[in-house]
Motif scaffolding. Structure first.
Motif, short mmCIF file in Angstrom:
data_model
loop_
_atom_site.label_atom_id
_atom_site.label_comp_id
_atom_site.label_asym_id
_atom_site.label_seq_id
_atom_site.Cartn_x
_atom_site.Cartn_y
_atom_site.Cartn_z
N MET A 1 -89.07 -26.03 21.67
CA MET A 1 -90.41 -25.43 22.21
C MET A 1 -91.51 -26.65 22.53
O MET A 1 -92.45 -26.29 23.32
N THR A 2 -91.05 -27.71 21.73
CA THR A 2 -92.57 -28.65 21.61
C THR A 2 -92.29 -29.95 22.19
O THR A 2 -92.98 -30.73 22.22
N ARG A 3 -91.05 -30.29 22.49
CA ARG A 3 -90.79 -31.70 22.93
C ARG A 3 -89.86 -31.42 24.31
O ARG A 3 -88.89 -30.69 24.43
N ALA A 4 -90.12 -32.18 25.34
CA ALA A 4 -89.07 -32.26 26.31
C ALA A 4 -88.69 -33.73 26.68
O ALA A 4 -89.36 -34.58 26.37
N ARG A 5 -87.36 -33.82 27.00
CA ARG A 5 -86.78 -34.92 27.41
C ARG A 5 -86.72 -35.03 29.10
O ARG A 5 -86.32 -34.21 29.99
N ASN B 9 -103.21 -33.82 32.64
CA ASN B 9 -103.03 -32.87 33.77
C ASN B 9 -101.74 -32.57 33.83
O ASN B 9 -101.05 -32.26 34.88
N SER B 10 -100.87 -32.68 32.71
CA SER B 10 -99.22 -32.75 32.73
C SER B 10 -98.91 -31.06 32.99
O SER B 10 -97.88 -30.85 33.46
N ARG C 135 -87.60 -39.85 28.69
CA ARG C 135 -88.75 -40.06 27.67
C ARG C 135 -89.05 -38.75 26.89
O ARG C 135 -88.65 -37.62 27.38
N LEU C 136 -89.32 -38.73 25.69
CA LEU C 136 -89.81 -37.65 25.10
C LEU C 136 -91.28 -37.42 24.89
O LEU C 136 -91.72 -38.31 24.53
N LEU C 137 -91.67 -36.25 25.70
CA LEU C 137 -93.28 -36.02 25.91
C LEU C 137 -93.44 -34.57 25.25
O LEU C 137 -92.32 -33.86 25.35
N PRO C 138 -94.80 -34.34 24.67
CA PRO C 138 -95.09 -33.19 24.54
C PRO C 138 -94.91 -32.00 25.41
O PRO C 138 -95.33 -32.14 26.72
N THR C 139 -94.52 -30.59 25.07
CA THR C 139 -94.50 -29.30 25.84
C THR C 139 -94.87 -28.43 25.26
O THR C 139 -95.16 -28.52 23.89
#
Length: 262
Positions: free
Chosen positions: A202-206, A237-238, A217-221
């Motif tokens: 729910m909170t991290r995207a690869r 702006n992601s 990369r591990l980025l917030p989602t």
């Protein structure tokens, strides 16, 4: 559960077993169809329902695994619609699911209230269309303009994004294409629920940025979105970039601005 990537899909501590029953399919979770567990140990009954989407197309989710096999002649999981039907077996709003209360993070235990944010009497006409093909634009390959969809070629339902178009190449380098289109038996890539959502985080995207990168990369989602989607950050702006990763004509590049993602 704020500190666990499964987030709302922990479903009041039931966790993985809320969707994947280790034994007996949907019967193991209080349902009726034991055969659902034959594919990905699915632990929910399917809903035999015809839906109309915002795009105007209709589709009918089969009542069981055999119904998917009858559509494709193969394993149920090979049916593109399976990747939407499994989600709708909870998120349709037409069923009662133990412990699911429709909150982003579950806080009330034992409440038999189904989530109703999809099927509220509108079918799916008020939600993003699913079970429709995404057709990459072929006319702008190698060009200097962008159409409604990004340029690319399709082979057996898989998209190869064009990088010879300078505008498309810039977007590929600053954000990429994290959404996963589903290859169908008609050779086309389709948009299904799992195109945009990774139900296990729910909170991290690869993500690969650029799309051609061999590392992730591990980025917030948020909301299980399958990409960089930091919508709580007013300086980012992601979230918009994720939508633009399909909707090319809404991108900065389409307006002549080679911007970054931040």
């Amino acid at each position: 559960i704020a500190d666990d990537v499964l987030g709302a899909h922990n479903v009041n501590g039931h966790g993985c077993a809320s969707c994947h029953a280790p034994h007996s399919g949907a019967q193991g979770n209080g349902g009726t169809d034991a055969s659902t567990g034959q594919v990905i140990l699915w632990g929910r009954d399917f809903i035999n329902q015809t839906y109309t989407t915002e795009a105007g197309n209709t589709f009918t989710t089969p009542p069981n695994n055999a119904g998917f096999t009858n559509r494709t002649g193969a394993n149920a999981e090979s049916d593109k619609l399976y990747r939407t039907a499994v989600c709708l077996s909870c998120h349709d709003g037409a069923v009662t699911v133990q412990g699911m209360t429709g909150h982003t993070v579950e806080t009330i235990d034992g409440v038999n209230t189904a989530p109703t944010w999809l099927n509220q009497g509108f079918s799916l006409t008020n939600s993003h269309p699913v079970d429709i093909p995404y057709v990459p634009d072929s006319a702008t390959i190698g060009g200097t303009t962008i159409a409604s969809h990004w340029p690319g070629t399709v082979t057996a339902g898989k998209v190869t994004w064009d990088t010879t178009n300078a505008l498309a190449n810039n977007f590929n380098n600053v954000y990429g294409h994290p959404a996963s289109l589903v290859a169908a038996t008609d050779g086309q890539p389709y948009i299904e629920c799992t195109t945009c959502h990774e139900q296990h985080s729910m909170t991290r995207a690869r993500v690969r940025i650029p799309s051609t990168s061999t590392t992730r990369r591990l980025l917030p989602t948020r909301f299980f979105v399958k990409g960089w989607y930091d919508s709580l950050n007013p300086a980012s702006n992601s979230a918009t970039q994720f939508c633009r990763s399909c909707h090319a004509d809404k991108s900065n590049e389409a307006w002549g601005v080679n911007s970054a993602t931040f």
